[in-house]
Design a protein around this motif. Structure first.
Motif, PDB file in Angstrom:
ATOM      1  N   TYR A  38       0.831  -1.224   0.000  1.00 21.77           N
ATOM      2  CA  TYR A  38       0.000   0.000   0.000  1.00 21.77           C
ATOM      3  C   TYR A  38       0.857   1.263   0.000  1.00 21.77           C
ATOM      4  CZ  TYR A  38      -3.664  -3.286   1.183  1.00 21.77           C
ATOM      5  OH  TYR A  38      -4.527  -4.350   1.154  1.00 21.77           O
ATOM      6  N   SER A  39       2.170   1.101   0.091  1.00 20.83           N
ATOM      7  CA  SER A  39       3.033   2.292   0.172  1.00 20.83           C
ATOM      8  C   SER A  39       3.201   2.928  -1.212  1.00 20.83           C
ATOM      9  CB  SER A  39       4.409   1.911   0.731  1.00 20.83           C
ATOM     10  OG  SER A  39       5.048   0.997  -0.156  1.00 20.83           O
ATOM     11  N   HIS A  40       3.042   2.124  -2.245  1.00 19.73           N
ATOM     12  CA  HIS A  40       3.196   2.620  -3.620  1.00 19.73           C
ATOM     13  C   HIS A  40       2.025   3.539  -3.964  1.00 19.73           C
ATOM     14  CE1 HIS A  40       4.828   2.357  -7.645  1.00 19.73           C
ATOM     15  NE2 HIS A  40       3.609   2.171  -8.115  1.00 19.73           N
ATOM     16  N   THR A  92      -8.881  -1.560 -13.314  1.00 14.69           N
ATOM     17  CA  THR A  92      -8.209  -0.923 -14.452  1.00 14.69           C
ATOM     18  C   THR A  92      -6.989  -0.144 -13.971  1.00 14.69           C
ATOM     19  OG1 THR A  92      -9.736   0.943 -14.224  1.00 14.69           O
ATOM     20  CG2 THR A  92     -10.291  -0.705 -15.893  1.00 14.69           C
ATOM     21  N   GLY A  93      -6.114   0.177 -14.913  1.00 14.27           N
ATOM     22  CA  GLY A  93      -4.911   0.935 -14.576  1.00 14.27           C
ATOM     23  C   GLY A  93      -3.797   0.626 -15.555  1.00 14.27           C
ATOM     24  N   PRO A  94      -2.762   1.477 -15.579  1.00 13.02           N
ATOM     25  CA  PRO A  94      -1.683   1.295 -16.550  1.00 13.02           C
ATOM     26  C   PRO A  94      -0.898   0.005 -16.314  1.00 13.02           C
ATOM     27  CG  PRO A  94      -1.122   3.006 -14.952  1.00 13.02           C
ATOM     28  CD  PRO A  94      -2.540   2.637 -14.702  1.00 13.02           C
ATOM     29  N   THR A  95      -0.126  -0.380 -17.316  1.00 13.60           N
ATOM     30  CA  THR A  95       0.662  -1.611 -17.216  1.00 13.60           C
ATOM     31  C   THR A  95       1.647  -1.539 -16.042  1.00 13.60           C
ATOM     32  OG1 THR A  95       2.146  -3.093 -18.387  1.00 13.60           O
ATOM     33  CG2 THR A  95       2.383  -0.775 -18.895  1.00 13.60           C
ATOM     34  N   GLY A  96       1.781  -2.656 -15.342  1.00 13.13           N
ATOM     35  CA  GLY A  96       2.775  -2.722 -14.263  1.00 13.13           C
ATOM     36  C   GLY A  96       2.330  -2.140 -12.933  1.00 13.13           C
ATOM     37  N   CYS A  97       1.041  -1.749 -12.806  1.00 10.99           N
ATOM     38  CA  CYS A  97       0.623  -1.124 -11.537  1.00 10.99           C
ATOM     39  C   CYS A  97       0.095  -2.153 -10.529  1.00 10.99           C
ATOM     40  CB  CYS A  97      -0.404  -0.013 -11.786  1.00 10.99           C
ATOM     41  SG  CYS A  97      -1.990  -0.630 -12.350  1.00 10.99           S
ATOM     42  N   GLY A  98       0.211  -3.440 -10.852  1.00 12.90           N
ATOM     43  CA  GLY A  98      -0.110  -4.473  -9.866  1.00 12.90           C
ATOM     44  C   GLY A  98      -1.490  -5.093  -9.976  1.00 12.90           C
ATOM     45  N   LYS A  99      -2.145  -4.929 -11.134  1.00 11.65           N
ATOM     46  CA  LYS A  99      -3.500  -5.483 -11.302  1.00 11.65           C
ATOM     47  C   LYS A  99      -3.496  -7.012 -11.209  1.00 11.65           C
ATOM     48  CE  LYS A  99      -4.108  -3.655 -15.401  1.00 11.65           C
ATOM     49  NZ  LYS A  99      -2.807  -2.967 -15.562  1.00 11.65           N
ATOM     50  N   LEU A 145      -6.536   1.712 -10.559  1.00 11.10           N
ATOM     51  CA  LEU A 145      -5.181   1.955 -10.064  1.00 11.10           C
ATOM     52  C   LEU A 145      -4.487   2.984 -10.947  1.00 11.10           C
ATOM     53  CD1 LEU A 145      -4.174  -1.742  -9.307  1.00 11.10           C
ATOM     54  CD2 LEU A 145      -5.015  -0.041  -7.701  1.00 11.10           C
ATOM     55  N   LYS A 146      -3.620   3.747 -10.311  1.00  7.15           N
ATOM     56  CA  LYS A 146      -2.941   4.814 -11.055  1.00  7.15           C
ATOM     57  C   LYS A 146      -1.429   4.646 -10.934  1.00  7.15           C
ATOM     58  CE  LYS A 146      -6.282   8.024  -9.001  1.00  7.15           C
ATOM     59  NZ  LYS A 146      -7.021   6.883  -8.565  1.00  7.15           N
ATOM     60  N   GLY A 147      -0.725   5.606 -11.554  1.00  3.36           N
ATOM     61  CA  GLY A 147       0.692   5.754 -11.240  1.00  3.36           C
ATOM     62  C   GLY A 147       1.649   4.986 -12.111  1.00  3.36           C
ATOM     63  N   GLU A 148       2.913   5.163 -11.762  1.00  7.25           N
ATOM     64  CA  GLU A 148       4.045   4.568 -12.468  1.00  7.25           C
ATOM     65  C   GLU A 148       4.022   3.055 -12.351  1.00  7.25           C
ATOM     66  OE1 GLU A 148       7.142   5.421 -14.140  1.00  7.25           O
ATOM     67  OE2 GLU A 148       8.154   6.661 -12.656  1.00  7.25           O
ATOM     68  N   SER A 149       4.658   2.417 -13.314  1.00  2.00           N
ATOM     69  CA  SER A 149       4.774   0.967 -13.269  1.00  2.00           C
ATOM     70  C   SER A 149       5.593   0.536 -12.058  1.00  2.00           C
ATOM     71  CB  SER A 149       5.463   0.479 -14.548  1.00  2.00           C
ATOM     72  OG  SER A 149       5.919  -0.826 -14.373  1.00  2.00           O
ATOM     73  N   MET A 150       5.024  -0.370 -11.257  1.00  2.33           N
ATOM     74  CA  MET A 150       5.759  -0.894 -10.097  1.00  2.33           C
ATOM     75  C   MET A 150       6.974  -1.694 -10.562  1.00  2.33           C
ATOM     76  SD  MET A 150       2.693  -1.992  -7.538  1.00  2.33           S
ATOM     77  CE  MET A 150       3.672  -2.260  -6.080  1.00  2.33           C
ATOM     78  N   ARG A 151       6.843  -2.341 -11.736  1.00  6.42           N
ATOM     79  CA  ARG A 151       7.972  -3.115 -12.276  1.00  6.42           C
ATOM     80  C   ARG A 151       9.146  -2.202 -12.566  1.00  6.42           C
ATOM     81  NH1 ARG A 151       4.506  -5.420 -16.508  1.00  6.42           N
ATOM     82  NH2 ARG A 151       3.008  -6.490 -15.251  1.00  6.42           N
ATOM     83  N   LYS A 152       8.824  -1.036 -13.163  1.00  9.54           N
ATOM     84  CA  LYS A 152       9.877  -0.079 -13.522  1.00  9.54           C
ATOM     85  C   LYS A 152      10.583   0.427 -12.259  1.00  9.54           C
ATOM     86  CE  LYS A 152       8.783   3.700 -15.930  1.00  9.54           C
ATOM     87  NZ  LYS A 152       7.992   4.333 -16.995  1.00  9.54           N
ATOM     88  N   LEU A 153       9.782   0.728 -11.233  1.00  8.83           N
ATOM     89  CA  LEU A 153      10.363   1.213  -9.978  1.00  8.83           C
ATOM     90  C   LEU A 153      11.237   0.154  -9.322  1.00  8.83           C
ATOM     91  CD1 LEU A 153       7.402   3.201  -8.370  1.00  8.83           C
ATOM     92  CD2 LEU A 153       9.492   4.128  -9.326  1.00  8.83           C
ATOM     93  N   MET A 154      10.792  -1.115  -9.372  1.00  3.78           N
ATOM     94  CA  MET A 154      11.579  -2.207  -8.790  1.00  3.78           C
ATOM     95  C   MET A 154      12.916  -2.336  -9.519  1.00  3.78           C
ATOM     96  SD  MET A 154       9.733  -3.284  -6.347  1.00  3.78           S
ATOM     97  CE  MET A 154      10.172  -4.896  -5.776  1.00  3.78           C
TER      98      MET A 154
END
Length: 217
Positions: free
Chosen positions: A42-44, A71-78, A198-207
């Motif tokens: 939940y911190s992301h 729904t949400g952009p690719t990589g946001c954890g759906k 879901l919103k925001g940057e790809s979690m994969r990219k951040l990892m």
């Protein structure tokens, strides 16, 4: 005491049976990821509230046959969240099936060809929870649109369907590109659906960035 040891044996048998049943359900579900609700991040900053997930944890919506659209952009954890909710459903004893949308339509196409179509539809209809992941990436053929309507018709108000997509819900009608079928499919899917955007940057990219930074240290 004898009674105590008998209860102990019975408890162990119940636990063993429940464990076996859970293993069977998890194996049949074929999740893409072994995800757990306890591990959801939940911190992301992607607009996911613990209260939303807690409300879904009751599984009350599953027993009512409500749907869930994420729904949400690719990589946001759906996918992770869908698999975690699916895993939780299995723990609660709900038969669950996971499909990537492209793989589901592929299996339906093969089933049309080899005569197992009605059997596959019956299997899908039986699952308390059906997860269709990454829907809306490839245009649908006329047959696929009809297949999707058959699936939604079987499940309507009886079983839960979970759909994840990069496409915003308001674009789904145009994506189906057949006004009559789109109305019929979306009416059955959306009229009782809980929605998570879901919103925001790809979690994969951040990892990946984090890992690169770690290497630099």
């Amino acid at each position: 005491s004898l009674v105590g040891s008998e209860m102990c044996i019975r408890d162990r048998e119940i636990t063993y049976r429940n464990d076996k049943r859970l293993q069977r359900l998890l194996s049949a579900a074929r999740f893409k990821e072994m995800a757990r609700l306890a591990d959801v991040d939940y911190s992301h900053p992607r607009g996911l509230k613990p209260s939303t997930v807690a409300a879904l944890q009751s599984n009350h919506w599953i027993s009512k046959g409500h749907n869930l659209v994420m729904t949400g952009p690719t990589g946001c954890g759906k996918t992770y969240l869908a698999c975690a909710l699916g895993h939780h459903a299995c723990v609660q004893g709900h038969p669950t099936r996971y499909f990537r949308a492209s793989r589901l339509f592929e299996q339906l196409t093969i089933a049309h060809g080899d005569g197992s179509y009605l059997k596959l539809l019956a299997q899908i209809a039986k699952a308390d929870v059906l997860i269709i992941d990454d829907w809306g990436l490839e245009p649908l053929t006329q047959v696929q649109k009809n297949d999707l309507l058959e699936i939604m018709e079987d499940r309507h108000n009886k079983k839960t369907t979970m759909v994840t997509s990069q496409l915003p819900v308001e674009n789904w009608h145009d994506f189906i590109n057949d006004p009559t079928l789109a109305d019929a499919i979306l009416d059955r899917l959306l009229h009782n659906a809980h929605k998570i955007n879901l919103k925001g940057e790809s979690m994969r990219k951040l990892m990946t960035t984090l890992t690169e930074d770690d290497h630099l240290k």
